[in-house]
Design a protein around this motif. Sequence first.
Motif, PDB file in Angstrom:
ATOM      1  N   GLY A 131       0.823  -1.207   0.000  1.00 51.09           N
ATOM      2  CA  GLY A 131       0.000   0.000   0.000  1.00 51.09           C
ATOM      3  C   GLY A 131       0.857   1.257   0.000  1.00 51.09           C
ATOM      4  N   ARG A 132       1.921   1.239   0.804  1.00 50.87           N
ATOM      5  CA  ARG A 132       2.828   2.392   0.843  1.00 50.87           C
ATOM      6  C   ARG A 132       3.539   2.589  -0.486  1.00 50.87           C
ATOM      7  NH1 ARG A 132       5.999   0.856   5.861  1.00 50.87           N
ATOM      8  NH2 ARG A 132       4.231   0.337   7.147  1.00 50.87           N
ATOM      9  N   VAL A 133       3.959   1.488  -1.099  1.00 55.47           N
ATOM     10  CA  VAL A 133       4.645   1.578  -2.392  1.00 55.47           C
ATOM     11  C   VAL A 133       3.722   2.191  -3.445  1.00 55.47           C
ATOM     12  CG1 VAL A 133       5.577   0.194  -4.293  1.00 55.47           C
ATOM     13  CG2 VAL A 133       6.280  -0.285  -1.957  1.00 55.47           C
ATOM     14  N   HIS A 134       2.485   1.714  -3.520  1.00 56.56           N
ATOM     15  CA  HIS A 134       1.546   2.255  -4.501  1.00 56.56           C
ATOM     16  C   HIS A 134       1.209   3.718  -4.204  1.00 56.56           C
ATOM     17  CE1 HIS A 134       0.609  -0.950  -7.285  1.00 56.56           C
ATOM     18  NE2 HIS A 134       0.728  -1.795  -6.273  1.00 56.56           N
ATOM     19  N   PHE A 135       1.095   4.068  -2.933  1.00 57.54           N
ATOM     20  CA  PHE A 135       0.824   5.466  -2.591  1.00 57.54           C
ATOM     21  C   PHE A 135       1.973   6.365  -3.043  1.00 57.54           C
ATOM     22  CE2 PHE A 135       1.241   9.050   0.350  1.00 57.54           C
ATOM     23  CZ  PHE A 135       0.083   9.729   0.011  1.00 57.54           C
ATOM     24  N   HIS A 136       3.197   5.934  -2.811  1.00 59.67           N
ATOM     25  CA  HIS A 136       4.344   6.749  -3.214  1.00 59.67           C
ATOM     26  C   HIS A 136       4.499   6.801  -4.733  1.00 59.67           C
ATOM     27  CE1 HIS A 136       5.752   7.941   0.688  1.00 59.67           C
ATOM     28  NE2 HIS A 136       5.600   6.696   1.106  1.00 59.67           N
ATOM     29  N   LEU A 137       4.132   5.722  -5.412  1.00 56.96           N
ATOM     30  CA  LEU A 137       4.130   5.775  -6.879  1.00 56.96           C
ATOM     31  C   LEU A 137       3.104   6.783  -7.385  1.00 56.96           C
ATOM     32  CD1 LEU A 137       4.575   2.046  -7.884  1.00 56.96           C
ATOM     33  CD2 LEU A 137       6.088   3.944  -8.462  1.00 56.96           C
ATOM     34  N   ALA A 138       1.940   6.838  -6.735  1.00 62.99           N
ATOM     35  CA  ALA A 138       0.930   7.834  -7.110  1.00 62.99           C
ATOM     36  C   ALA A 138       1.482   9.243  -6.908  1.00 62.99           C
ATOM     37  CB  ALA A 138      -0.344   7.638  -6.295  1.00 62.99           C
ATOM     38  N   CYS A 139       2.176   9.449  -5.799  1.00 62.86           N
ATOM     39  CA  CYS A 139       2.768  10.772  -5.537  1.00 62.86           C
ATOM     40  C   CYS A 139       3.812  11.125  -6.597  1.00 62.86           C
ATOM     41  CB  CYS A 139       3.396  10.800  -4.148  1.00 62.86           C
ATOM     42  SG  CYS A 139       2.201  10.733  -2.809  1.00 62.86           S
ATOM     43  N   LEU A 140       4.625  10.159  -6.998  1.00 56.54           N
ATOM     44  CA  LEU A 140       5.640  10.410  -8.016  1.00 56.54           C
ATOM     45  C   LEU A 140       4.994  10.721  -9.365  1.00 56.54           C
ATOM     46  CD1 LEU A 140       8.297   7.713  -7.124  1.00 56.54           C
ATOM     47  CD2 LEU A 140       8.499  10.188  -6.847  1.00 56.54           C
ATOM     48  N   HIS A 141       3.943   9.995  -9.709  1.00 56.04           N
ATOM     49  CA  HIS A 141       3.231  10.295 -10.959  1.00 56.04           C
ATOM     50  C   HIS A 141       2.611  11.686 -10.888  1.00 56.04           C
ATOM     51  CE1 HIS A 141       3.430   6.742 -13.503  1.00 56.04           C
ATOM     52  NE2 HIS A 141       3.326   5.990 -12.406  1.00 56.04           N
ATOM     53  N   GLY A 142       2.053  12.044  -9.737  1.00 55.02           N
ATOM     54  CA  GLY A 142       1.438  13.359  -9.569  1.00 55.02           C
ATOM     55  C   GLY A 142       2.444  14.492  -9.614  1.00 55.02           C
ATOM     56  N   ALA A 143       3.687  14.198  -9.231  1.00 56.11           N
ATOM     57  CA  ALA A 143       4.751  15.208  -9.260  1.00 56.11           C
ATOM     58  C   ALA A 143       5.457  15.247 -10.606  1.00 56.11           C
ATOM     59  CB  ALA A 143       5.760  14.929  -8.151  1.00 56.11           C
ATOM     60  N   ASP A 144       4.914  14.515 -11.599  1.00 55.44           N
ATOM     61  CA  ASP A 144       5.452  14.512 -12.964  1.00 55.44           C
ATOM     62  C   ASP A 144       6.873  13.959 -13.022  1.00 55.44           C
ATOM     63  OD1 ASP A 144       5.273  14.886 -15.691  1.00 55.44           O
ATOM     64  OD2 ASP A 144       6.007  16.935 -15.619  1.00 55.44           O
ATOM     65  N   ARG A 145       7.119  12.880 -12.278  1.00 59.66           N
ATOM     66  CA  ARG A 145       8.437  12.261 -12.294  1.00 59.66           C
ATOM     67  C   ARG A 145       8.618  11.297 -13.465  1.00 59.66           C
ATOM     68  NH1 ARG A 145      12.456  14.067  -8.978  1.00 59.66           N
ATOM     69  NH2 ARG A 145      13.300  12.013  -9.314  1.00 59.66           N
ATOM     70  N   PHE A 146       7.533  10.999 -14.190  1.00 59.51           N
ATOM     71  CA  PHE A 146       7.600  10.101 -15.330  1.00 59.51           C
ATOM     72  C   PHE A 146       7.021  10.797 -16.563  1.00 59.51           C
ATOM     73  CE2 PHE A 146       6.794   7.532 -11.484  1.00 59.51           C
ATOM     74  CZ  PHE A 146       8.002   6.857 -11.411  1.00 59.51           C
ATOM     75  N   PRO A 147       7.668  11.856 -17.056  1.00 56.23           N
ATOM     76  CA  PRO A 147       7.090  12.638 -18.158  1.00 56.23           C
ATOM     77  C   PRO A 147       7.023  11.879 -19.482  1.00 56.23           C
ATOM     78  CG  PRO A 147       9.321  13.351 -17.725  1.00 56.23           C
ATOM     79  CD  PRO A 147       8.967  12.365 -16.648  1.00 56.23           C
ATOM     80  N   GLU A 148       7.822  10.822 -19.627  1.00 56.50           N
ATOM     81  CA  GLU A 148       7.840  10.096 -20.899  1.00 56.50           C
ATOM     82  C   GLU A 148       6.570   9.290 -21.141  1.00 56.50           C
ATOM     83  OE1 GLU A 148       9.686   7.623 -17.716  1.00 56.50           O
ATOM     84  OE2 GLU A 148      10.029   9.633 -18.433  1.00 56.50           O
ATOM     85  N   ILE A 149       5.746   9.071 -20.121  1.00 58.74           N
ATOM     86  CA  ILE A 149       4.531   8.280 -20.328  1.00 58.74           C
ATOM     87  C   ILE A 149       3.265   9.130 -20.399  1.00 58.74           C
ATOM     88  CG2 ILE A 149       5.514   6.237 -19.250  1.00 58.74           C
ATOM     89  CD1 ILE A 149       3.802   6.845 -16.818  1.00 58.74           C
ATOM     90  N   VAL A 150       3.407  10.447 -20.320  1.00 55.00           N
ATOM     91  CA  VAL A 150       2.242  11.327 -20.404  1.00 55.00           C
ATOM     92  C   VAL A 150       1.806  11.416 -21.856  1.00 55.00           C
ATOM     93  CG1 VAL A 150       1.367  13.648 -20.010  1.00 55.00           C
ATOM     94  CG2 VAL A 150       2.976  12.638 -18.399  1.00 55.00           C
TER      95      VAL A 150
END
Length: 79
Positions: free
Chosen positions: A12-31
């Motif tokens: 649960g913590r891992v998925h929550f932090h992945l959501a935060c990283l996606h929300g912070a635009d840490r993976f711009p290549e998949i947008v």
Amino acid sequence: MKITEETKSNLGRVHFHLACLHGADRFPEIVQSHGDRVEEKPSHDVFSVIFHLCHAASLKNVPACLALARARVGLDTFV
């Protein structure tokens, strides 16, 4: 591997932090863009944020549940 409550909590913590990283635009290549103009391209992948938040919430991650609830009622969230 035996799935314990501690394992579920960690996932649960891992998925929550992945959501935060996606929300912070840490993976711009998949947008994905919805047009040729830069204005039409979202700043982050909303579908990935929602996916990871939902998965974290299903694993009883409290911050993910709160973030989903705040988004549902139209309040700002930190994700």
